[in-house]
Design a protein around this motif. Structure first.
Motif, PDB file in Angstrom:
ATOM      1  N   LEU A  46      45.245  94.048  73.934  1.00 21.63           N
ATOM      2  CA  LEU A  46      43.933  94.608  74.208  1.00 21.63           C
ATOM      3  C   LEU A  46      43.510  94.211  75.617  1.00 21.63           C
ATOM      4  O   LEU A  46      43.618  93.031  75.989  1.00 21.63           O
ATOM      5  CB  LEU A  46      42.919  94.065  73.191  1.00 21.63           C
ATOM      6  CG  LEU A  46      41.438  94.311  73.475  1.00 21.63           C
ATOM      7  CD1 LEU A  46      41.107  95.791  73.362  1.00 21.63           C
ATOM      8  CD2 LEU A  46      40.578  93.494  72.506  1.00 21.63           C
ATOM      9  N   LEU A  47      43.023  95.177  76.404  1.00 19.34           N
ATOM     10  CA  LEU A  47      42.454  94.874  77.712  1.00 19.34           C
ATOM     11  C   LEU A  47      41.064  94.302  77.478  1.00 19.34           C
ATOM     12  O   LEU A  47      40.143  95.020  77.116  1.00 19.34           O
ATOM     13  CB  LEU A  47      42.388  96.134  78.585  1.00 19.34           C
ATOM     14  CG  LEU A  47      41.763  95.951  79.962  1.00 19.34           C
ATOM     15  CD1 LEU A  47      42.560  94.958  80.808  1.00 19.34           C
ATOM     16  CD2 LEU A  47      41.645  97.289  80.667  1.00 19.34           C
ATOM     17  N   GLU A  48      40.931  92.996  77.664  1.00 14.70           N
ATOM     18  CA  GLU A  48      39.659  92.333  77.392  1.00 14.70           C
ATOM     19  C   GLU A  48      38.728  92.321  78.577  1.00 14.70           C
ATOM     20  O   GLU A  48      37.509  92.344  78.415  1.00 14.70           O
ATOM     21  CB  GLU A  48      39.907  90.885  76.940  1.00 14.70           C
ATOM     22  CG  GLU A  48      40.133  90.758  75.480  1.00 14.70           C
ATOM     23  CD  GLU A  48      39.908  89.353  74.987  1.00 14.70           C
ATOM     24  OE1 GLU A  48      38.777  88.833  75.109  1.00 14.70           O
ATOM     25  OE2 GLU A  48      40.869  88.770  74.479  1.00 14.70           O
ATOM     26  N   ASP A  49      39.289  92.233  79.787  1.00 14.25           N
ATOM     27  CA  ASP A  49      38.439  92.091  80.957  1.00 14.25           C
ATOM     28  C   ASP A  49      39.244  92.458  82.197  1.00 14.25           C
ATOM     29  O   ASP A  49      40.470  92.506  82.155  1.00 14.25           O
ATOM     30  CB  ASP A  49      37.949  90.641  81.064  1.00 14.25           C
ATOM     31  CG  ASP A  49      36.708  90.489  81.934  1.00 14.25           C
ATOM     32  OD1 ASP A  49      36.186  91.503  82.434  1.00 14.25           O
ATOM     33  OD2 ASP A  49      36.255  89.342  82.107  1.00 14.25           O
ATOM     34  N   VAL A  50      38.547  92.705  83.277  1.00 13.76           N
ATOM     35  CA  VAL A  50      39.153  92.891  84.591  1.00 13.76           C
ATOM     36  C   VAL A  50      38.411  91.954  85.520  1.00 13.76           C
ATOM     37  O   VAL A  50      37.183  92.033  85.643  1.00 13.76           O
ATOM     38  CB  VAL A  50      39.039  94.357  85.077  1.00 13.76           C
ATOM     39  CG1 VAL A  50      39.662  94.510  86.454  1.00 13.76           C
ATOM     40  CG2 VAL A  50      39.703  95.302  84.086  1.00 13.76           C
ATOM     41  N   VAL A  51      39.147  91.033  86.134  1.00 13.71           N
ATOM     42  CA  VAL A  51      38.532  90.016  86.994  1.00 13.71           C
ATOM     43  C   VAL A  51      39.024  90.186  88.427  1.00 13.71           C
ATOM     44  O   VAL A  51      40.112  90.698  88.660  1.00 13.71           O
ATOM     45  CB  VAL A  51      38.843  88.588  86.472  1.00 13.71           C
ATOM     46  CG1 VAL A  51      38.259  88.377  85.083  1.00 13.71           C
ATOM     47  CG2 VAL A  51      40.335  88.326  86.458  1.00 13.71           C
ATOM     48  N   PRO A  52      38.213  89.739  89.400  1.00 14.74           N
ATOM     49  CA  PRO A  52      38.648  89.853  90.790  1.00 14.74           C
ATOM     50  C   PRO A  52      39.770  88.867  91.094  1.00 14.74           C
ATOM     51  O   PRO A  52      39.793  87.755  90.567  1.00 14.74           O
ATOM     52  CB  PRO A  52      37.388  89.531  91.602  1.00 14.74           C
ATOM     53  CG  PRO A  52      36.501  88.790  90.667  1.00 14.74           C
ATOM     54  CD  PRO A  52      36.875  89.200  89.274  1.00 14.74           C
ATOM     55  N   GLY A  53      40.702  89.292  91.935  1.00 16.17           N
ATOM     56  CA  GLY A  53      41.799  88.436  92.364  1.00 16.17           C
ATOM     57  C   GLY A  53      41.942  88.515  93.870  1.00 16.17           C
ATOM     58  O   GLY A  53      41.217  89.248  94.549  1.00 16.17           O
TER      59      GLY A  53
END
Length: 170
Positions: free
Chosen positions: A72-79
């Motif tokens: 499951l795609l839970e989140d998208v965080v900056p990298g």
């Protein structure tokens, strides 16, 4: 005489070993024994009983002995080089105000059923848990399967880049 026979035997052996004929016709395309990954985005609603059936794409061959893993795609965080997806392997449990919510799945060699389960009325869930939920489904030959792999480890072991993942519409 023994030396002459030995010389002829060695010469004949060298002659036959060094011969090369025309290459034969090309064989059948190989099978990807490293598995395949594809991505799907679904909505869970009371109309579909908070369940979605996802058929495997026609270019994905699944055997009954293969392992199917779902993330499951839970989140998208900056990298440092752009955004980073945060994937969690199913089943995945969330503790919400109404009770306990579980994203889960089952599968055959034809399809995967993604579904929500909970100890409360799922129609009281907000759209954050039901709409536009993105999943990655990995089909892994059983000899390569390890149920403890993160999405990154799985893709690395299967030698698949993120850009190679097929997105299917459901």
């Amino acid at each position: 005489m023994k030396q002459l026979l030995l010389f002829l035997a060695l010469s004949t052996t060298v002659f036959f070993v060094s011969c090369e004929g025309d290459p034969g016709p090309p064989g059948e395309p190989g099978i990807n024994i490293l598995g395949q990954v594809f991505e799907v985005t679904v909505d869970f609603t009371p109309g579909n009983n908070f369940s979605q059936l996802v058929n495997f794409p026609s270019n994905v061959e699944v055997f009954e002995s293969d392992a199917v893993l779902v993330y499951l795609l839970e989140d998208v965080v900056p990298g440092n080089n752009g955004s980073i997806d945060v994937w969690s392997q199913l089943p995945q449990t969330f503790f919400v105000d109404q009770g306990t919510l579980v994203y889960n799945f089952d599968h055959t060699f034809l399809d995967v059923r993604l579904f929500l389960d909970g100890n409360f009325d799922l129609s009281t869930l907000g759209s954050a848990f039901t709409n536009d939920q993105t999943f990655r489904i990995a089909v892994v030959p059983s000899e390569f399967a390890n149920s403890e792999l993160s999405m990154e480890e799985l893709l690395k072991s299967m030698q698949i880049e993120n850009t190679e993942i097929q997105t299917i519409s459901n």
